[in-house]
Design a protein around this motif. Structure first.
Motif, mmCIF file in Angstrom:
data_model
loop_
_atom_site.group_PDB
_atom_site.id
_atom_site.type_symbol
_atom_site.label_atom_id
_atom_site.label_comp_id
_atom_site.label_asym_id
_atom_site.label_seq_id
_atom_site.Cartn_x
_atom_site.Cartn_y
_atom_site.Cartn_z
ATOM 1 N N UNK A 149 0.829 -1.199 0.000
ATOM 2 C CA UNK A 149 0.000 0.000 0.000
ATOM 3 C C UNK A 149 0.868 1.255 0.000
ATOM 4 N N UNK A 150 0.426 2.261 -0.729
ATOM 5 C CA UNK A 150 1.151 3.527 -0.812
ATOM 6 C C UNK A 150 1.066 4.262 0.526
ATOM 7 N N UNK A 151 2.221 4.668 1.068
ATOM 8 C CA UNK A 151 2.239 5.369 2.349
ATOM 9 C C UNK A 151 2.840 6.769 2.250
ATOM 10 N N UNK A 152 3.247 7.170 1.073
ATOM 11 C CA UNK A 152 3.787 8.521 0.900
ATOM 12 C C UNK A 152 2.635 9.519 0.900
ATOM 13 N N UNK A 153 2.620 10.411 1.895
ATOM 14 C CA UNK A 153 1.506 11.346 2.043
ATOM 15 C C UNK A 153 1.380 12.247 0.821
ATOM 16 N N UNK A 154 2.511 12.677 0.263
ATOM 17 C CA UNK A 154 2.455 13.574 -0.905
ATOM 18 C C UNK A 154 1.793 12.894 -2.097
ATOM 19 N N UNK A 155 2.087 11.608 -2.300
ATOM 20 C CA UNK A 155 1.474 10.872 -3.411
ATOM 21 C C UNK A 155 -0.031 10.734 -3.188
ATOM 22 N N UNK A 156 -0.425 10.387 -1.967
ATOM 23 C CA UNK A 156 -1.846 10.223 -1.662
ATOM 24 C C UNK A 156 -2.606 11.539 -1.801
ATOM 25 N N UNK A 157 -1.981 12.628 -1.387
ATOM 26 C CA UNK A 157 -2.629 13.927 -1.516
ATOM 27 C C UNK A 157 -2.804 14.317 -2.976
ATOM 28 N N UNK A 158 -1.824 13.969 -3.820
ATOM 29 C CA UNK A 158 -1.952 14.267 -5.248
ATOM 30 C C UNK A 158 -3.107 13.482 -5.861
ATOM 31 N N UNK A 159 -3.262 12.234 -5.433
ATOM 32 C CA UNK A 159 -4.386 11.433 -5.926
ATOM 33 C C UNK A 159 -5.727 12.049 -5.500
ATOM 34 N N UNK A 160 -5.762 12.507 -4.259
ATOM 35 C CA UNK A 160 -7.001 13.084 -3.751
ATOM 36 C C UNK A 160 -7.321 14.408 -4.421
ATOM 37 N N UNK A 161 -6.282 15.182 -4.758
ATOM 38 C CA UNK A 161 -6.523 16.504 -5.340
ATOM 39 C C UNK A 161 -7.286 16.393 -6.647
ATOM 40 N N UNK A 162 -7.058 15.315 -7.365
ATOM 41 C CA UNK A 162 -7.769 15.137 -8.627
ATOM 42 C C UNK A 162 -9.226 14.749 -8.395
ATOM 43 N N UNK A 163 -9.563 14.404 -7.169
ATOM 44 C CA UNK A 163 -10.923 13.955 -6.859
ATOM 45 C C UNK A 163 -11.648 14.903 -5.908
ATOM 46 N N UNK A 164 -11.167 16.122 -5.763
ATOM 47 C CA UNK A 164 -11.765 17.183 -4.944
ATOM 48 C C UNK A 164 -11.959 16.785 -3.477
ATOM 49 N N UNK A 165 -11.323 15.699 -3.058
ATOM 50 C CA UNK A 165 -11.572 15.197 -1.706
ATOM 51 C C UNK A 165 -11.067 16.152 -0.634
ATOM 52 N N UNK A 166 -9.989 16.891 -0.930
ATOM 53 C CA UNK A 166 -9.460 17.792 0.095
ATOM 54 C C UNK A 166 -10.464 18.883 0.435
ATOM 55 N N UNK A 167 -11.259 19.326 -0.562
ATOM 56 C CA UNK A 167 -12.289 20.322 -0.282
ATOM 57 C C UNK A 167 -13.383 19.736 0.604
ATOM 58 N N UNK A 168 -13.795 18.511 0.287
ATOM 59 C CA UNK A 168 -14.826 17.863 1.087
ATOM 60 C C UNK A 168 -14.338 17.615 2.507
ATOM 61 N N UNK A 169 -13.053 17.259 2.654
ATOM 62 C CA UNK A 169 -12.480 17.083 3.989
ATOM 63 C C UNK A 169 -12.537 18.384 4.778
ATOM 64 N N UNK A 170 -12.308 19.513 4.091
ATOM 65 C CA UNK A 170 -12.370 20.810 4.764
ATOM 66 C C UNK A 170 -13.786 21.108 5.239
ATOM 67 N N UNK A 171 -14.782 20.824 4.400
ATOM 68 C CA UNK A 171 -16.170 21.053 4.816
ATOM 69 C C UNK A 171 -16.525 20.172 6.012
ATOM 70 N N UNK A 172 -16.118 18.893 5.939
ATOM 71 C CA UNK A 172 -16.395 17.999 7.066
ATOM 72 C C UNK A 172 -15.688 18.490 8.330
ATOM 73 N N UNK A 173 -14.441 18.954 8.178
ATOM 74 C CA UNK A 173 -13.694 19.448 9.334
ATOM 75 C C UNK A 173 -14.393 20.610 10.007
ATOM 76 N N UNK A 174 -14.946 21.525 9.219
ATOM 77 C CA UNK A 174 -15.646 22.675 9.788
ATOM 78 C C UNK A 174 -16.908 22.224 10.526
ATOM 79 N N UNK A 175 -17.704 21.364 9.893
ATOM 80 C CA UNK A 175 -18.971 20.941 10.509
ATOM 81 C C UNK A 175 -18.719 20.062 11.733
ATOM 82 N N UNK A 176 -17.885 19.025 11.583
ATOM 83 C CA UNK A 176 -17.628 18.117 12.700
ATOM 84 C C UNK A 176 -16.851 18.824 13.807
ATOM 85 N N UNK A 177 -15.879 19.668 13.441
ATOM 86 C CA UNK A 177 -15.128 20.412 14.456
ATOM 87 C C UNK A 177 -16.021 21.356 15.227
ATOM 88 N N UNK A 178 -16.973 21.990 14.536
ATOM 89 C CA UNK A 178 -17.941 22.860 15.226
ATOM 90 C C UNK A 178 -18.807 22.044 16.178
#
Length: 422
Positions: free
Chosen positions: A201-230
């Motif tokens: 399994x890939x464990x390099x954070x930079x590689x995984x983040x690049x994969x996620x960036x193409x799938x807009x997941x980092x934006x969704x993680x930010x929305x979840x972080x705001x709602x769940x953190x609140x």
């Protein structure tokens, strides 16, 4: 060779065993996050702690959870989710032993940091349950697992009872017994192959983040972080707010706060299930609108209006009764829970091959926001002197989150449902 129907039946039977155990473990783990929110009040007087020391005691579990979430997710993918879950439960049990034996602030601080292993359990547990779940049930299963946050609410009721009956030492002892029981059940009832390790399994954070960036997941993680953190920040803040607002004892305020935490946690099941049926974007948008309505009402502080009449000055007092405010607090918890369930499903279903890593990112966002918001709450309260300012802050945060989420959802729909260029 097994048919597709037989494999589906096997997976469902396995899920029937795995999911209750994972939820039970997460209930206990989530309880560790807010353990000092109630018990810490008693320790504060016993150890004569200052404001800064008490703040560190409250913040340590969230801060360490944020630090461990991603490493635990990567370890779950590489070494197996079941193994990481067992390590986290064992570590939490060791923390309870420390709480039973220590009587100094450094000892309690070390134990509070160790309670951050709850974050590692969340990352691994989410990977564990998704590996046994079909896509059509993913929202419901994730909602049931996320509902383990009810453990945070149970603390507000159970900790004062144990403290009254057995003194402070009864609280970590009860936690230790339950942790050992869940640990034993997880060992006996699950197969080590239930969540097989993937050494490649890939464990390099930079590689995984690049994969996620193409799938807009980092934006969704930010929305979840705001709602769940609140949600988490308000769960920590409400006992003190309700006690001060309605002049109640701290224990009574804590018991009232559970009517925000427990319905909100259980609402994740509803949000996930509705997302399976109607789509996550629709559920999240409507849940956030309900949040804004509740926050708008709650943000109004008690006020007195003087109207200069012809012969006399008319005085009008405005303040929400405790029952009315309680209804809107429960509504807010339910709406935030539904939006959390929908967002969690949306992120995981788009990044299922690296679910544990994404779960770690979700938790990092939520814990980071939950760590920062109480500091902002206290600062604004000190500056303005208005207790309901916390709801004003959350209103601004969530209206920005709703606007950005709706715009991103509309753009995503255009890209996938319409012809390019339209």
């Amino acid at each position: 060779m097994k048919s597709e129907a037989d494999r589906a039946d096997d997976r469902l039977a396995s899920l029937a065993v795995v999911l209750p155990l994972a939820v039970a473990g997460f209930v206990i783990a989530a309880g560790c996050w807010t353990l000092f929110a109630v018990a810490g009040v008693h320790l504060r007087s016993e150890l004569n702690l200052g404001n800064l020391q008490f703040g560190f005691l409250l913040a340590m579990p969230m801060a360490v959870s944020a630090a461990l979430a991603i490493p635990a997710g990567l370890a779950a993918q590489k070494f197996g989710a079941r193994r990481v879950m067992l390590v986290c439960l064992a570590g939490l049990a060791v923390c309870m032993v420390i709480l039973l034996t220590t009587d100094t602030f450094p000892g309690y601080l070390v134990a509070a940091g160790g309670l951050g292993l709850a974050g590692g359990f969340y990352s691994a547990g989410l990977q564990f349950v998704t590996s046994h779940c079909e896509s059509r049930r993913l929202g419901l299963v994730l909602g049931v697992f996320g509902a383990g946050v009810t453990g945070a609410g149970f603390n507000y009721y159970l900790v004062p009872l144990f403290h009254e009956a057995f003194s402070w030492q009864g609280v970590p002892l009860a936690y230790l017994i339950v942790l050992v029981l869940v640990l034993a059940l997880l060992l006996m009832l699950t197969d080590p192959k239930d969540a097989e390790a993937d050494p490649t399994a890939e464990t390099a954070v930079t590689v995984l983040l690049r994969r996620m960036k193409r799938r807009r997941a980092w934006q969704l993680c930010a929305y979840f972080g705001v709602v769940a953190g609140s949600f988490f920040a308000l769960a920590l803040w409400l006992p003190d707010y309700l006690s001060a607002q309605f002049e109640l004892p701290v224990d009574s305020g804590a018991r009232l706060a559970q009517w925000f935490v427990i319905p909100g946690a259980l609402a994740q099941i509803v949000g996930g299930s509705l997302s399976d049926r109607f789509g996550s974007a629709r559920v999240v948008s409507r849940a956030l609108i309900a949040c804004l309505i509740a926050l708008f009402v709650l943000s109004y502080p008690p006020m007195t209006l003087f109207i200069q009449g012809v012969d006399a000055t008319v005085r009008v007092d405005f303040a929400l009764p405790m029952r009315v405010e309680g209804i809107f607090v429960v509504t807010l918890g339910l709406a935030m829970g539904c939006s959390m369930g929908g967002l969690q499903r949306l992120v995981i279903i788009e990044n299922r091959p690296m679910a544990a890593f994404v779960a770690g990112l979700l938790l990092v966002g939520a814990c980071s926001v939950a760590f920062v918001l109480p500091v902002i709450f206290s600062s604004v309260n000190h500056w303005l002197g208005i207790r309901s300012a916390v709801f004003m802050i959350l209103f601004v945060l969530l209206i920005g989150c709703l606007f950005l989420f709706a715009r991103e959802s509309r753009r995503h729909e255009r890209e996938h449902l319409l012809h390019p260029g339209i």
